[in-house]
Design an enzyme around this catalytic site. Structure first.
Site, PDB file in Angstrom:
ATOM      1  N   HIS A  68       0.850  -1.215   0.000  1.00  0.00           N
ATOM      2  CA  HIS A  68       0.000   0.000   0.000  1.00  0.00           C
ATOM      3  C   HIS A  68       0.874   1.250   0.000  1.00  0.00           C
ATOM      4  O   HIS A  68       1.496   1.597   1.006  1.00  0.00           O
ATOM      5  CB  HIS A  68      -0.913   0.007   1.223  1.00  0.00           C
ATOM      6  CG  HIS A  68      -1.934   1.110   1.200  1.00  0.00           C
ATOM      7  ND1 HIS A  68      -3.293   0.873   1.166  1.00  0.00           N
ATOM      8  CD2 HIS A  68      -1.804   2.463   1.186  1.00  0.00           C
ATOM      9  CE1 HIS A  68      -3.943   2.019   1.143  1.00  0.00           C
ATOM     10  NE2 HIS A  68      -3.053   3.012   1.156  1.00  0.00           N
ATOM     11  N   HIS A 108       1.119   5.383  -2.069  1.00  0.00           N
ATOM     12  CA  HIS A 108       0.607   6.349  -3.056  1.00  0.00           C
ATOM     13  C   HIS A 108       1.822   6.932  -3.768  1.00  0.00           C
ATOM     14  O   HIS A 108       2.383   7.944  -3.332  1.00  0.00           O
ATOM     15  CB  HIS A 108      -0.200   7.452  -2.352  1.00  0.00           C
ATOM     16  CG  HIS A 108      -1.396   6.945  -1.630  1.00  0.00           C
ATOM     17  ND1 HIS A 108      -2.676   7.088  -2.122  1.00  0.00           N
ATOM     18  CD2 HIS A 108      -1.521   6.250  -0.462  1.00  0.00           C
ATOM     19  CE1 HIS A 108      -3.536   6.516  -1.280  1.00  0.00           C
ATOM     20  NE2 HIS A 108      -2.859   5.998  -0.268  1.00  0.00           N
ATOM     21  N   GLN A 144      -9.639   9.644  -4.817  1.00  0.00           N
ATOM     22  CA  GLN A 144      -9.287  10.381  -3.593  1.00  0.00           C
ATOM     23  C   GLN A 144     -10.402  11.306  -3.095  1.00  0.00           C
ATOM     24  O   GLN A 144     -10.593  11.474  -1.905  1.00  0.00           O
ATOM     25  CB  GLN A 144      -8.012  11.204  -3.846  1.00  0.00           C
ATOM     26  CG  GLN A 144      -7.592  12.123  -2.711  1.00  0.00           C
ATOM     27  CD  GLN A 144      -7.005  11.383  -1.533  1.00  0.00           C
ATOM     28  OE1 GLN A 144      -5.847  10.988  -1.551  1.00  0.00           O
ATOM     29  NE2 GLN A 144      -7.813  11.155  -0.500  1.00  0.00           N
ATOM     30  N   HIS A 166      -9.888   2.199   0.203  1.00  0.00           N
ATOM     31  CA  HIS A 166      -9.589   2.983   1.404  1.00  0.00           C
ATOM     32  C   HIS A 166     -10.876   2.981   2.219  1.00  0.00           C
ATOM     33  O   HIS A 166     -11.824   3.694   1.893  1.00  0.00           O
ATOM     34  CB  HIS A 166      -9.179   4.402   1.032  1.00  0.00           C
ATOM     35  CG  HIS A 166      -7.746   4.527   0.658  1.00  0.00           C
ATOM     36  ND1 HIS A 166      -7.218   3.891  -0.430  1.00  0.00           N
ATOM     37  CD2 HIS A 166      -6.718   5.195   1.252  1.00  0.00           C
ATOM     38  CE1 HIS A 166      -5.920   4.168  -0.495  1.00  0.00           C
ATOM     39  NE2 HIS A 166      -5.590   4.951   0.505  1.00  0.00           N
ATOM     40  N   GLU A 202     -11.195   5.124   6.903  1.00  0.00           N
ATOM     41  CA  GLU A 202      -9.960   5.717   7.442  1.00  0.00           C
ATOM     42  C   GLU A 202     -10.329   7.004   8.171  1.00  0.00           C
ATOM     43  O   GLU A 202     -10.133   8.111   7.690  1.00  0.00           O
ATOM     44  CB  GLU A 202      -8.946   5.995   6.325  1.00  0.00           C
ATOM     45  CG  GLU A 202      -7.586   6.410   6.892  1.00  0.00           C
ATOM     46  CD  GLU A 202      -6.578   6.799   5.831  1.00  0.00           C
ATOM     47  OE1 GLU A 202      -6.950   6.846   4.634  1.00  0.00           O
ATOM     48  OE2 GLU A 202      -5.417   7.063   6.197  1.00  0.00           O
ATOM     49  N   ASP A 227       2.220   3.490   2.802  1.00  0.00           N
ATOM     50  CA  ASP A 227       1.192   4.502   2.542  1.00  0.00           C
ATOM     51  C   ASP A 227       1.763   5.751   1.862  1.00  0.00           C
ATOM     52  O   ASP A 227       1.388   6.062   0.741  1.00  0.00           O
ATOM     53  CB  ASP A 227       0.434   4.875   3.829  1.00  0.00           C
ATOM     54  CG  ASP A 227      -0.980   5.381   3.559  1.00  0.00           C
ATOM     55  OD1 ASP A 227      -1.451   5.267   2.411  1.00  0.00           O
ATOM     56  OD2 ASP A 227      -1.611   5.891   4.500  1.00  0.00           O
ATOM     57  N   TRP A 230       0.559  13.594   3.597  1.00  0.00           N
ATOM     58  CA  TRP A 230       0.075  12.747   4.691  1.00  0.00           C
ATOM     59  C   TRP A 230       1.215  12.190   5.537  1.00  0.00           C
ATOM     60  O   TRP A 230       0.974  11.511   6.522  1.00  0.00           O
ATOM     61  CB  TRP A 230      -0.769  11.593   4.129  1.00  0.00           C
ATOM     62  CG  TRP A 230      -1.969  12.103   3.403  1.00  0.00           C
ATOM     63  CD1 TRP A 230      -3.164  12.488   3.960  1.00  0.00           C
ATOM     64  CD2 TRP A 230      -2.106  12.316   1.992  1.00  0.00           C
ATOM     65  NE1 TRP A 230      -4.014  12.923   2.981  1.00  0.00           N
ATOM     66  CE2 TRP A 230      -3.403  12.828   1.766  1.00  0.00           C
ATOM     67  CE3 TRP A 230      -1.254  12.127   0.894  1.00  0.00           C
ATOM     68  CZ2 TRP A 230      -3.868  13.153   0.490  1.00  0.00           C
ATOM     69  CZ3 TRP A 230      -1.724  12.449  -0.377  1.00  0.00           C
ATOM     70  CH2 TRP A 230      -3.011  12.954  -0.574  1.00  0.00           C
TER      71      TRP A 230
HETATM   72 FE   FE2 Z   1      -3.660   5.072   1.669  1.00  0.00          FE
END
Ligand code: FE2
Length: 411
Positions: free
Chosen positions: A55, A57, A150, A208, A211, A307, A313
């Protein structure tokens, strides 16, 4: 080629790995090198199948602070900051950043990467860049691309059409983001849409899912039910599921039966979710990582992912999956000796299951000779000492290497 004297997890004594035509031809102790055969003595170091990033991005890596930093540390400010950076994306920009990170991860022994790519962009710029890279890098890394909405499927203009377009262009998996949709109804509708699309196109799914620290966020039960009813099972993954941290135990116990029945996979992202979750709590502050220990005990497949790397993030990160496991074992309180010895599975075999890699993965005779050798005799030591990956082989070819670290006290 002969790699002599490696240690394999769960197997007594040292063995030699013979690789012929890119495939493991023999795995036995005391194999003799034939004349002219290339040979390397690993001196008892640990060999593992390559690490699997289940996982990440990649489209947003190395964008932290552009144009502004995420000051609150919340998921939702991250989405706002990313929406600003997304305006500036070009194919060349995405490819330059991803090329750097993929090579960096290769030096940490990663050979398989599932990347989410934001498709709430009318031009699908990042998706086009990643699709090109999937081909260009295929000899060195297997990239699996998730069409990730997203900013929502039902809550974003033309969200459904963009998801279908992403599938047409060649995405490997369908995503969703139920906790970000405007309403609970949209959340359910988006999951039904995503499941149907994956089912019709024969694609994988990675959502996702929940979350958020809201205990009422229950997209997971819809996803697991649809996966069960459509027979998608292990082709489906629920990522993050951080709301599960806040579910009451009565609800979780009931939910667990459905999760088992459905056969879906889970991915926890312990570094990023301990950073993002609990931000609106006063005290006590929730850790916000999903129930890895309980899911694992119930026989459900869970893997760990990075991630984000230096993006809205997560301001930090190098892509070394050892760091993810190290932190993940602490935060999920899986610190028993046996649990630690086995913990590489969260970024090797379990992650391979999440990606549906099948029988091509693993150090076994007849399988592609893809493996790494760490500068440690065991995973317990490698984890503790952050041992470098000395060599990473893909189909018998050395694709990344590093030198043993030298550290000495001068007194
Ligand atoms: Fe994610």
């Amino acid at each position: 080629m002969l790699i002599r004297n490696v240690t394999l997890p769960g197997r007594e004594g040292r063995v030699d790995l013979r690789v012929t035509d890119g495939v493991f031809a023999a795995i036995d102790p005391g194999l003799a090198a034939s004349e002219g055969e290339e040979s390397w003595d690993a001196e008892g170091r640990l060999a593992l199948p390559p690490f699997v990033e289940s996982h990440i991005h990649l489209d947003s890596v190395l964008t932290a602070g552009e144009p502004a930093w995420n000051q609150s540390g919340t998921l939702f400010e991250g989405i706002e900051r990313w929406a600003e950076r997304k305006e500036l994306l070009t194919v060349a920009d995405v490819k330059a950043r991803v090329n750097r990170v993929v090579r960096q991860q290769a030096t940490f022994g990663v050979q398989y990467i599932r990347t989410h790519v934001d498709v709430t962009d009318p031009d699908l710029t990042a998706l086009r860049a990643l699709l090109e890279l999937r081909e260009e890098l295929a000899d060195f890394v297997t990239l699996q691309i998730v069409a990730f909405p997203q900013e929502g499927i039902c809550s974003f203009p033309d969200g459904r059409a963009l998801m279908e377009k992403a599938a047409d262009l060649g995405a490997d998996a369908i995503g969703a983001i139920p906790h970000f949709e405007f309403t609970r109804e949209y959340a359910v509708e988006s999951l039904n849409f995503a499941c149907d699309l994956a089912h019709e196109r024969g694609l994988l799914m990675d959502v996702h899912c929940d979350e958020i620290d809201d205990e009422a966020s229950r997209g997971l039960e819809t996803l697991a039910t649809r996966a069960y009813e459509l027979g998608l099972g292990s082709r489906v993954t629920a990522s993050h599921t951080t709301a599960m941290h806040s579910y009451n135990n009565a609800y979780f116990t009931r939910l667990l039966r459905l999760l088992r029945l459905s056969g879906i996979n889970f991915v926890a992202n312990p570094l990023v979710n301990t950073h993002l979750q609990g931000r609106i709590d006063t005290y006590p502050k929730r850790r916000g990582v999903t129930r890895v220990k309980e899911l694992t005990a119930a026989g459900i497949n869970v893997s760990f992912g990075t991630d984000d790397i230096q993006d809205p993030w997560n301001p930090l990160g190098t892509g070394n999956l050892r760091d993810v496991v190290f932190h993940g074992m602490y935060v999920t309180q899986q610190m028993g000796y046996g649990e630690l010895c086995d913990s590489h599975r969260f970024v090797t075999h379990n992650a391979a299951r999440t990606l549906n890699l099948g029988d091509d993965y693993g150090i076994e005779v007849g399988r592609p000779a893809r493996f790494v050798v760490l500068d440690a005799p065991s995973w317990f030591d490698a984890l503790n000492w952050n041992a470098p990956v000395l060599r990473s082989y893909r189909d018998g070819r050395l694709i990344a290497r590093s030198e043993p670290a030298v550290r000495e006290a001068l007194f």
